[in-house]
Scaffold this motif. Structure first.
Motif, PDB file in Angstrom:
ATOM      1  N   HIS A 132       0.809  -1.219   0.000  1.00  0.00           N
ATOM      2  CA  HIS A 132       0.000   0.000   0.000  1.00  0.00           C
ATOM      3  C   HIS A 132       0.852   1.283   0.000  1.00  0.00           C
ATOM      4  N   TYR A 133       2.158   1.141   0.091  1.00  0.00           N
ATOM      5  CA  TYR A 133       3.028   2.311   0.000  1.00  0.00           C
ATOM      6  C   TYR A 133       3.043   2.789  -1.446  1.00  0.00           C
ATOM      7  N   ALA A 134       2.845   4.063  -1.665  1.00  0.00           N
ATOM      8  CA  ALA A 134       2.797   4.609  -3.027  1.00  0.00           C
ATOM      9  C   ALA A 134       3.750   5.792  -3.149  1.00  0.00           C
ATOM     10  N   VAL A 135       4.721   5.672  -4.033  1.00  0.00           N
ATOM     11  CA  VAL A 135       5.709   6.725  -4.260  1.00  0.00           C
ATOM     12  C   VAL A 135       5.253   7.635  -5.403  1.00  0.00           C
ATOM     13  N   LEU A 136       5.348   8.931  -5.186  1.00  0.00           N
ATOM     14  CA  LEU A 136       5.050   9.924  -6.225  1.00  0.00           C
ATOM     15  C   LEU A 136       6.373  10.583  -6.592  1.00  0.00           C
ATOM     16  N   ARG A 137       6.736  10.527  -7.883  1.00  0.00           N
ATOM     17  CA  ARG A 137       8.021  11.105  -8.258  1.00  0.00           C
ATOM     18  C   ARG A 137       7.954  11.798  -9.613  1.00  0.00           C
ATOM     19  N   HIS A 138       8.955  12.695  -9.809  1.00  0.00           N
ATOM     20  CA  HIS A 138       9.067  13.424 -11.075  1.00  0.00           C
ATOM     21  C   HIS A 138       9.487  12.469 -12.191  1.00  0.00           C
ATOM     22  N   GLU A 139       9.024  12.769 -13.390  1.00  0.00           N
ATOM     23  CA  GLU A 139       9.435  11.959 -14.536  1.00  0.00           C
ATOM     24  C   GLU A 139      10.869  12.251 -14.948  1.00  0.00           C
ATOM     25  N   ASP A 140      11.296  13.538 -14.817  1.00  0.00           N
ATOM     26  CA  ASP A 140      12.614  13.915 -15.335  1.00  0.00           C
ATOM     27  C   ASP A 140      13.772  13.498 -14.426  1.00  0.00           C
ATOM     28  N   ASN A 141      13.725  13.892 -13.160  1.00  0.00           N
ATOM     29  CA  ASN A 141      14.863  13.597 -12.280  1.00  0.00           C
ATOM     30  C   ASN A 141      14.619  12.394 -11.357  1.00  0.00           C
ATOM     31  N   ARG A 142      13.415  11.820 -11.429  1.00  0.00           N
ATOM     32  CA  ARG A 142      13.054  10.623 -10.648  1.00  0.00           C
ATOM     33  C   ARG A 142      13.051  10.855  -9.137  1.00  0.00           C
ATOM     34  N   LYS A 143      13.108  12.104  -8.717  1.00  0.00           N
ATOM     35  CA  LYS A 143      13.062  12.387  -7.288  1.00  0.00           C
ATOM     36  C   LYS A 143      11.635  12.242  -6.766  1.00  0.00           C
ATOM     37  N   TRP A 144      11.551  11.789  -5.521  1.00  0.00           N
ATOM     38  CA  TRP A 144      10.256  11.683  -4.878  1.00  0.00           C
ATOM     39  C   TRP A 144       9.773  13.075  -4.461  1.00  0.00           C
ATOM     40  N   TYR A 145       8.490  13.334  -4.672  1.00  0.00           N
ATOM     41  CA  TYR A 145       7.901  14.532  -4.075  1.00  0.00           C
ATOM     42  C   TYR A 145       6.760  14.168  -3.129  1.00  0.00           C
ATOM     43  N   GLY A 146       6.479  12.873  -3.061  1.00  0.00           N
ATOM     44  CA  GLY A 146       5.465  12.409  -2.127  1.00  0.00           C
ATOM     45  C   GLY A 146       5.582  10.921  -1.878  1.00  0.00           C
ATOM     46  N   LEU A 147       5.199  10.498  -0.695  1.00  0.00           N
ATOM     47  CA  LEU A 147       5.173   9.081  -0.349  1.00  0.00           C
ATOM     48  C   LEU A 147       3.981   8.823   0.558  1.00  0.00           C
ATOM     49  N   ILE A 148       3.050   8.013   0.082  1.00  0.00           N
ATOM     50  CA  ILE A 148       1.895   7.640   0.889  1.00  0.00           C
ATOM     51  C   ILE A 148       2.199   6.313   1.574  1.00  0.00           C
ATOM     52  N   MET A 149       1.952   6.258   2.870  1.00  0.00           N
ATOM     53  CA  MET A 149       2.222   5.060   3.652  1.00  0.00           C
ATOM     54  C   MET A 149       1.019   4.767   4.543  1.00  0.00           C
ATOM     55  N   ASP A 150       0.815   3.500   4.859  1.00  0.00           N
ATOM     56  CA  ASP A 150      -0.146   3.138   5.896  1.00  0.00           C
ATOM     57  C   ASP A 150       0.648   2.519   7.031  1.00  0.00           C
ATOM     58  N   ILE A 151       0.526   3.109   8.201  1.00  0.00           N
ATOM     59  CA  ILE A 151       1.348   2.690   9.337  1.00  0.00           C
ATOM     60  C   ILE A 151       0.471   2.529  10.587  1.00  0.00           C
ATOM     61  N   PRO A 152       0.943   1.763  11.583  1.00  0.00           N
ATOM     62  CA  PRO A 152       0.179   1.622  12.833  1.00  0.00           C
ATOM     63  C   PRO A 152       0.001   2.978  13.509  1.00  0.00           C
TER      64      PRO A 152
END
Length: 248
Positions: A29-49
């Motif tokens: 369920h972890y979902a990484v959001l990243r730029h197409e050009d530099n592949r850097k993450w700008y968001g990370l969705i996580m489900d945690i306790p």
């Protein structure tokens, strides 16, 4: 339990053309959001306790990790309801935002936009951060805040950490008033001052100029708590976008 996970993913896809990436088998369920050009993450969705964030109750909760430009702003946010220091991304100015509705979607969109900009290929950190809005407590036991601007439009006030000239300050009178009374602009900061008495310590002052007055019944604490999720005003803190719009 309510979650804004899908709302965030739809927004990222529509606004930034981002398809989420699921990189870990153990955490589907972890979902990484990243730029197409530099592949850097700008968001990370996580489900945690929930307990990992010190929250009451059992089960898991969705969070969104975003990166901000300003350290002082990030530090300010994590002292507000629904925000935490970056979960497993503690370096830099990452913060974690609850996706259970505690933080409105409009505020999440603004944070996501900043994170997208900060992590972009063309981003260059500005020498000065943009102006910000603060809610600042004023204790009637220490200062007659109700009549603070009766005789002058600009006064000296205790400077809060992170506040700079150009920012906007909303003075909140604590009990027994318990309401926002004034909107002010910060005209000068870092004025040396040495005061320590009756439990109050002041090491620096700022000058604030009156912009607008509010009646005590316009923005009382009950409204701030019930409509905008502000459960305490113990020190300078940011304000939700929705409240900012109403105060204008």
């Amino acid at each position: 339990m309510k979650t804004l996970r899908e709302d965030v993913l739809r927004y990222a896809k529509g606004k930034y053309k981002t398809e989420p990436e699921h990189l870990w088998r153990r955490f589907p369920h972890y979902a990484v959001l990243r730029h197409e050009d530099n592949r850097k993450w700008y968001g990370l969705i996580m489900d945690i306790p929930r307990e990992n964030l010190g929250l009451h109750g059992e089960g898991r909760v969705d969070i969104l990790n975003v990166k901000l430009a300003d350290t002082a702003y990030a530090d300010m946010l994590i002292h507000q309801n629904g925000y935490f220091k970056g979960y497993h991304i503690s370096r830099g100015n990452w913060v974690s935002v609850l996706l259970d509705g505690t933080v409105p979607m409009k505020d999440i969109q603004s944070l996501l936009a900043e994170s997208y900009t900060v992590t972009s290929k063309k981003y260059r950190k500005p020498k000065e951060r943009p102006s910000k809005e603060w809610l600042v407590p004023a204790n009637p036991k220490h200062y007659d805040v109700i009549h603070a601007f009766d005789n002058k439009a600009e006064i000296d006030w205790k400077q809060g950490r992170g506040i700079i000239a150009g920012d906007t300050v909303y003075l909140y009178a604590t009990a027994p008033v318990s309401a926002i009374l004034f909107k002010c602009s910060v005209t000068k900061t870092d004025i040396p001052f040495d005061y320590a008495e009756k439990g109050l310590t002041i090491t620096a002052l700022m000058k604030i100029k009156l912009l607008k007055r509010y009646k005590p019944d316009e923005f009382p604490f009950a409204l701030l708590k019930g409509e905008y999720g502000i459960y305490a005003v113990r020190g300078p803190r940011g304000i939700p976008h929705s409240l900012s719009e109403m105060l204008k």
